[in-house]
Motif scaffolding. Structure first.
Motif, PDB file in Angstrom:
ATOM      1  N   PRO A   1      40.387  40.149  48.930  1.00 41.08           N
ATOM      2  CA  PRO A   1      39.118  39.466  49.133  1.00 41.08           C
ATOM      3  C   PRO A   1      39.318  37.971  49.299  1.00 41.08           C
ATOM      4  N   GLN A   2      38.565  37.391  50.226  1.00 36.97           N
ATOM      5  CA  GLN A   2      38.675  35.978  50.499  1.00 36.97           C
ATOM      6  C   GLN A   2      37.516  35.236  49.833  1.00 36.97           C
ATOM      7  N   PRO A   3      37.776  34.064  49.238  1.00 39.06           N
ATOM      8  CA  PRO A   3      36.687  33.300  48.627  1.00 39.06           C
ATOM      9  C   PRO A   3      35.699  32.825  49.671  1.00 39.06           C
ATOM     10  N   LEU A   4      34.407  32.680  49.243  1.00 37.25           N
ATOM     11  CA  LEU A   4      33.348  32.256  50.145  1.00 37.25           C
ATOM     12  C   LEU A   4      33.033  30.788  49.891  1.00 37.25           C
ATOM     13  N   PHE A   5      32.907  30.016  50.950  1.00 31.56           N
ATOM     14  CA  PHE A   5      32.585  28.602  50.815  1.00 31.56           C
ATOM     15  C   PHE A   5      31.574  28.205  51.873  1.00 31.56           C
ATOM     16  N   GLY A   6      30.707  27.214  51.532  1.00 32.62           N
ATOM     17  CA  GLY A   6      29.822  26.631  52.532  1.00 32.62           C
ATOM     18  C   GLY A   6      28.616  27.488  52.810  1.00 32.62           C
ATOM     19  N   ASN A   7      28.260  27.602  54.099  1.00 38.06           N
ATOM     20  CA  ASN A   7      27.088  28.348  54.526  1.00 38.06           C
ATOM     21  C   ASN A   7      27.468  29.762  54.937  1.00 38.06           C
ATOM     22  N   LEU A   8      26.552  30.709  54.709  1.00 35.72           N
ATOM     23  CA  LEU A   8      26.789  32.109  55.036  1.00 35.72           C
ATOM     24  C   LEU A   8      25.547  32.700  55.672  1.00 35.72           C
ATOM     25  N   ALA A   9      25.723  33.721  56.493  1.00 35.98           N
ATOM     26  CA  ALA A   9      24.622  34.535  57.002  1.00 35.98           C
ATOM     27  C   ALA A   9      24.866  35.958  56.519  1.00 35.98           C
ATOM     28  N   ILE A  10      23.888  36.541  55.813  1.00 32.59           N
ATOM     29  CA  ILE A  10      24.028  37.899  55.285  1.00 32.59           C
ATOM     30  C   ILE A  10      22.761  38.689  55.587  1.00 32.59           C
ATOM     31  N   CYS A  11      22.836  39.991  55.458  1.00 28.77           N
ATOM     32  CA  CYS A  11      21.650  40.833  55.622  1.00 28.77           C
ATOM     33  C   CYS A  11      20.815  40.814  54.344  1.00 28.77           C
ATOM     34  N   GLY A  12      19.512  40.999  54.515  1.00 24.72           N
ATOM     35  CA  GLY A  12      18.584  40.861  53.401  1.00 24.72           C
ATOM     36  C   GLY A  12      18.750  41.880  52.297  1.00 24.72           C
ATOM     37  N   ASN A  13      19.445  42.993  52.567  1.00 29.03           N
ATOM     38  CA  ASN A  13      19.684  43.985  51.513  1.00 29.03           C
ATOM     39  C   ASN A  13      21.022  43.775  50.819  1.00 29.03           C
ATOM     40  N   SER A  14      21.690  42.676  51.152  1.00 28.03           N
ATOM     41  CA  SER A  14      22.988  42.378  50.534  1.00 28.03           C
ATOM     42  C   SER A  14      22.798  41.640  49.214  1.00 28.03           C
ATOM     43  N   PRO A  15      23.686  41.862  48.239  1.00 30.76           N
ATOM     44  CA  PRO A  15      23.681  40.991  47.066  1.00 30.76           C
ATOM     45  C   PRO A  15      23.935  39.544  47.495  1.00 30.76           C
ATOM     46  N   ILE A  16      23.357  38.617  46.759  1.00 32.78           N
ATOM     47  CA  ILE A  16      23.562  37.192  47.046  1.00 32.78           C
ATOM     48  C   ILE A  16      24.672  36.692  46.127  1.00 32.78           C
ATOM     49  N   PRO A  17      25.733  36.132  46.694  1.00 33.35           N
ATOM     50  CA  PRO A  17      26.853  35.687  45.841  1.00 33.35           C
ATOM     51  C   PRO A  17      26.407  34.625  44.841  1.00 33.35           C
ATOM     52  N   SER A  18      27.035  34.625  43.694  1.00 38.32           N
ATOM     53  CA  SER A  18      26.751  33.618  42.672  1.00 38.32           C
ATOM     54  C   SER A  18      27.005  32.231  43.237  1.00 38.32           C
ATOM     55  N   GLY A  19      26.093  31.306  42.924  1.00 36.43           N
ATOM     56  CA  GLY A  19      26.277  29.933  43.386  1.00 36.43           C
ATOM     57  C   GLY A  19      25.686  29.649  44.742  1.00 36.43           C
ATOM     58  N   TYR A  20      24.963  30.618  45.336  1.00 32.16           N
ATOM     59  CA  TYR A  20      24.340  30.427  46.649  1.00 32.16           C
ATOM     60  C   TYR A  20      22.828  30.551  46.518  1.00 32.16           C
TER      61      TYR A  20
ATOM     62  N   VAL B   1      19.071  30.975  49.080  1.00 33.15           N
ATOM     63  CA  VAL B   1      18.559  31.384  50.389  1.00 33.15           C
ATOM     64  C   VAL B   1      17.740  30.228  50.958  1.00 33.15           C
ATOM     65  N   THR B   2      18.141  29.726  52.118  1.00 36.78           N
ATOM     66  CA  THR B   2      17.453  28.580  52.711  1.00 36.78           C
ATOM     67  C   THR B   2      16.636  28.958  53.943  1.00 36.78           C
ATOM     68  N   ASN B   3      16.852  30.152  54.500  1.00 33.93           N
ATOM     69  CA  ASN B   3      16.157  30.559  55.713  1.00 33.93           C
ATOM     70  C   ASN B   3      16.225  32.073  55.844  1.00 33.93           C
ATOM     71  N   GLU B   4      15.230  32.665  56.477  1.00 37.41           N
ATOM     72  CA  GLU B   4      15.219  34.107  56.730  1.00 37.41           C
ATOM     73  C   GLU B   4      14.687  34.332  58.144  1.00 37.41           C
ATOM     74  N   GLN B   5      15.381  35.184  58.901  1.00 33.33           N
ATOM     75  CA  GLN B   5      14.976  35.420  60.290  1.00 33.33           C
ATOM     76  C   GLN B   5      15.331  36.834  60.722  1.00 33.33           C
ATOM     77  N   SER B   6      14.660  37.275  61.786  1.00 28.15           N
ATOM     78  CA  SER B   6      14.930  38.609  62.329  1.00 28.15           C
ATOM     79  C   SER B   6      16.353  38.679  62.855  1.00 28.15           C
ATOM     80  N   SER B   7      16.921  39.891  62.788  1.00 22.80           N
ATOM     81  CA  SER B   7      18.292  40.082  63.265  1.00 22.80           C
ATOM     82  C   SER B   7      18.444  41.501  63.797  1.00 22.80           C
ATOM     83  N   ASN B   8      19.103  41.639  64.929  1.00 23.94           N
ATOM     84  CA  ASN B   8      19.369  42.958  65.509  1.00 23.94           C
ATOM     85  C   ASN B   8      20.501  43.693  64.796  1.00 23.94           C
ATOM     86  N   SER B   9      21.229  42.979  63.952  1.00 28.33           N
ATOM     87  CA  SER B   9      22.421  43.584  63.353  1.00 28.33           C
ATOM     88  C   SER B   9      22.280  43.807  61.852  1.00 28.33           C
TER      89      SER B   9
END
Length: 235
Positions: free
Chosen positions: A33-52, A54-62
């Motif tokens: 596993p690789q550490p996460l840094f900075g900004n991320l884009a995830i799906c709304g049903n994903s767990p949110i990593p500790s220390g992050y 949510v600044t925006n939410e938008q529609s996504s085809n994926s």
């Protein structure tokens, strides 16, 4: 000739072992596993990593019908704008709430980090920092329908006036209660810090300090309908 063949066979074996080891190491490195840094884009049903947050939410085809969340890592910032369904970092408070087109129907919260302040104005749905009390409450247009709370940090005071829905700091007691226009319908409490006293008169809904006992009680006009307790410190 047999010696040459033996040397070639050993060389082939060594090369095979080396190549196999390199392949295993590469696979392990790829799987680690690789550490996460900075900004991320995830799906709304994903767990949110500790220390992050949510600044925006938008529609996504994926994202299989879920919104895509834009995340920001909380590092050295002292202010943030987040969506209302975002985790709130420890030690931060909500100072404003507004409608926002890209928060999936949630309000947008303006957050401030609690650092060296001794007073704060926060929305009524904000977390309250440990060691702070609510001193006033007012209607406020940009708190998403919640009241705005005026907070004070408990430092060297020995008496405080707080609203009835305020946390009561450890080692403090309620000595009086009265109606108050700017406490959101709650009574205003007069608090006293327990220091060197050996006896106190407190309201019946007051915390009783550890090592103290109730020795008598009586009706009292300014305890919000509660009895007044006489308490003593156990020697």
């Amino acid at each position: 000739m047999r010696t040459i063949r033996n040397h070639v066979a050993r060389l082939v074996t060594v090369m095979a072992v080396l190549l196999g080891g390199m392949a295993v190491a590469a696979a392990q490195a790829q799987a680690a596993p690789q550490p996460l840094f900075g900004n991320l884009a995830i799906c709304g049903n994903s767990p949110i990593p500790s220390g992050y947050v949510v600044t925006n939410e938008q529609s996504s085809n994926s994202c299989g019908g879920y919104l895509e969340y834009q995340l920001t890592q909380v590092t050295t910032q002292t202010s943030l704008s987040v969506c209302g369904n975002s985790p709130l970092p420890n030690g931060w408070v909500i100072t404003d709430a507004h409608s926002y087109n890209t928060c999936g129907g949630y309000l947008q919260y303006f957050l401030a980090k609690v650092t060296t302040q001794t007073s704060l104005m926060v929305c009524g749905n904000s977390p309250l920092p440990s060691g702070w009390v609510i001193t006033d409450e007012h209607p406020y247009n940009t708190c998403g329908g919640k009241l705005q709370y005026f907070l004070a940090k408990v430092t060297t005071q020995t008496s405080l006036m707080v609203c009835g829905n305020s946390p009561i700091p450890d080692g403090w007691v309620v000595v009086n209660e009265q109606p108050y226009n700017t406490c959101g319908g709650y009574q205003q409490y007069s608090l006293a810090k327990v220091t060197t006293q050996t006896s106190l008169m407190v309201c019946g809904n007051s915390p009783i300090p550890a090592g103290w006992v109730v020795v008598s009680q009586r009706p009292y006009n300014t305890c919000g309908g509660y009895q007044q307790y006489s308490i003593q410190k156990v020697a």
